[in-house]
Design a protein around this motif. Structure first.
Motif, PDB file in Angstrom:
ATOM      1  N   GLU B  52      29.655  25.304  52.984  1.00 11.20           N
ATOM      2  CA  GLU B  52      28.833  26.524  52.301  1.00 11.20           C
ATOM      3  C   GLU B  52      28.156  26.184  50.981  1.00 11.20           C
ATOM      4  O   GLU B  52      27.379  26.923  50.495  1.00 11.20           O
ATOM      5  CB  GLU B  52      29.892  27.634  51.964  1.00 11.20           C
ATOM      6  CG  GLU B  52      30.681  28.125  53.058  1.00 11.20           C
ATOM      7  CD  GLU B  52      32.136  27.147  53.331  1.00 11.20           C
ATOM      8  OE1 GLU B  52      32.088  25.855  52.934  1.00 11.20           O
ATOM      9  OE2 GLU B  52      33.036  27.573  53.988  1.00 11.20           O
ATOM     10  N   LYS B  54      25.538  24.755  48.640  1.00  6.40           N
ATOM     11  CA  LYS B  54      24.028  24.394  48.756  1.00  6.40           C
ATOM     12  C   LYS B  54      23.528  23.817  47.607  1.00  6.40           C
ATOM     13  O   LYS B  54      22.622  22.955  47.648  1.00  6.40           O
ATOM     14  CB  LYS B  54      23.116  25.828  49.164  1.00  6.40           C
ATOM     15  CG  LYS B  54      21.793  25.745  49.333  1.00  6.40           C
ATOM     16  CD  LYS B  54      21.181  27.037  49.729  1.00  6.40           C
ATOM     17  CE  LYS B  54      19.621  27.096  49.794  1.00  6.40           C
ATOM     18  NZ  LYS B  54      19.358  26.874  51.214  1.00  6.40           N
ATOM     19  N   THR B  72      26.151  29.547  50.382  1.00  6.94           N
ATOM     20  CA  THR B  72      25.802  30.226  51.535  1.00  6.94           C
ATOM     21  C   THR B  72      26.704  31.123  52.125  1.00  6.94           C
ATOM     22  O   THR B  72      26.302  32.292  52.979  1.00  6.94           O
ATOM     23  CB  THR B  72      25.362  29.488  52.904  1.00  6.94           C
ATOM     24  OG1 THR B  72      26.257  28.546  53.127  1.00  6.94           O
ATOM     25  CG2 THR B  72      23.944  28.657  52.414  1.00  6.94           C
ATOM     26  N   GLN B 107      20.983  31.317  53.990  1.00  7.35           N
ATOM     27  CA  GLN B 107      20.611  29.734  54.311  1.00  7.35           C
ATOM     28  C   GLN B 107      19.414  29.511  53.969  1.00  7.35           C
ATOM     29  O   GLN B 107      19.032  28.331  53.417  1.00  7.35           O
ATOM     30  CB  GLN B 107      20.708  29.588  55.786  1.00  7.35           C
ATOM     31  CG  GLN B 107      22.245  29.398  56.291  1.00  7.35           C
ATOM     32  CD  GLN B 107      23.058  28.026  56.115  1.00  7.35           C
ATOM     33  OE1 GLN B 107      22.335  27.274  55.266  1.00  7.35           O
ATOM     34  NE2 GLN B 107      24.086  28.124  56.460  1.00  7.35           N
TER      35      GLN B 107
END
Lengths: 136, 126
Positions: B52, B54, B72, B107
């Motif tokens: 998750e 980023k 994300t 995303q």
């Protein structure tokens, strides 16, 4: 059973561009010694700063921690994980570390503070300043 | 005895790798990493393997250090890791004011505004 340690004295503390230990002879080379840093803007990152530390009078195993602090005693960076074992009280053991990514938020005086087995031993200053335009 | 550095912003992960490679000789003695640990580095170490995550960056504001974490998704266990790690850091970084800002994005959302950091600590490779 752990043996009792004797805290060492710091014989030398050098800030440099690079420290190298030759593998065959164990000799240290300390390249580009400095005690002031000039930069064009803040905050900045010093990408490659090395330290050489030489001890005397110590005996035993030490876990060494170095704190990078500003003049308000705020810990801005930490360097941990150095372990040495001094087996001879008459020896002058030295060690060098090459560090990267030292974040410096503002101009002023900073300190490298040395801790041996979590006990504060000594601190060493470094001055950081802004480059005046046209004086580089 | 002075050292002049350019305004340095570490943006290129390959450049950091090169610095680490240069530092190999001494660090081999201790088996330790070469970079100065900051709150953001400790948090990066704790969560960088989570899918998750980023982006993680760190920036000095006027009188405090801000760590920006872009996720994300924000599952509870991941947030627990972040804030438990943060809690442990108050003792290590005495007197330093630091704050952790977590942003959750989709995303494919553009995060260039969030990436205005002094130090780029982690970015997921796509």
């Amino acid at each position: 059973m752990s043996k009792k340690t004797v805290n060492p004295s710091i014989e030398s503390f050098l800030i440099a561009d690079k420290v190298i230990q030759e593998k065959n002879t164990n000799k240290w080379s300390i390249i580009g010694i400095f005690d002031k840093i000039y930069t064009g803007s803040f905050p900045c990152i010093h990408s490659s700063l090395s330290l050489y530390i030489r001890l005397s009078g110590g005996w035993g195993k030490y876990k060494i921690k170095i704190e990078f602090c500003d003049d308000k005693d705020r810990v801005l960076g930490l360097f941990e994980g150095i372990e040495i074992d001094v087996k001879d009280k008459l020896a002058f053991p030295g060690f060098g570390i090459n560090t990267t990514r030292l974040q410096i938020p503002h101009p002023g005086k900073y300190w490298f503070k040395l801790y041996f087995n979590d006990e504060f031993l000594e601190q060493f200053p470094i001055q950081v300043a802004l480059i005046e335009k046209g004086k580089k | 005895m002075t050292d002049i550095i350019e305004p340095a912003i570490v943006k290129d992960p390959n450049k950091v790798e090169a610095c680490q490679e240069m530092s190999k000789i001494s660090q081999e003695l201790f088996g330790i990493r070469s970079f100065w640990q900051t709150p953001g580095i400790y948090i990066t170490e704790a969560i960088k393997n989570r899918p998750e995550v980023k982006y993680i960056g760190e920036k000095y504001q006027e009188d405090y250090l801000q760590t920006v974490i872009v996720l994300t998704e924000d599952p509870e266990d991941l947030l627990d890791i972040i804030f438990t790690t943060e809690h442990k850091l108050y003792k290590k970084f005495k007197n330093l004011r630091f704050d952790i800002r977590v942003r959750v994005v989709s995303q494919d959302e553009d995060i260039s505004v969030l990436k205005r950091s002094t130090a780029y600590l982690f970015e997921k490779q796509i």
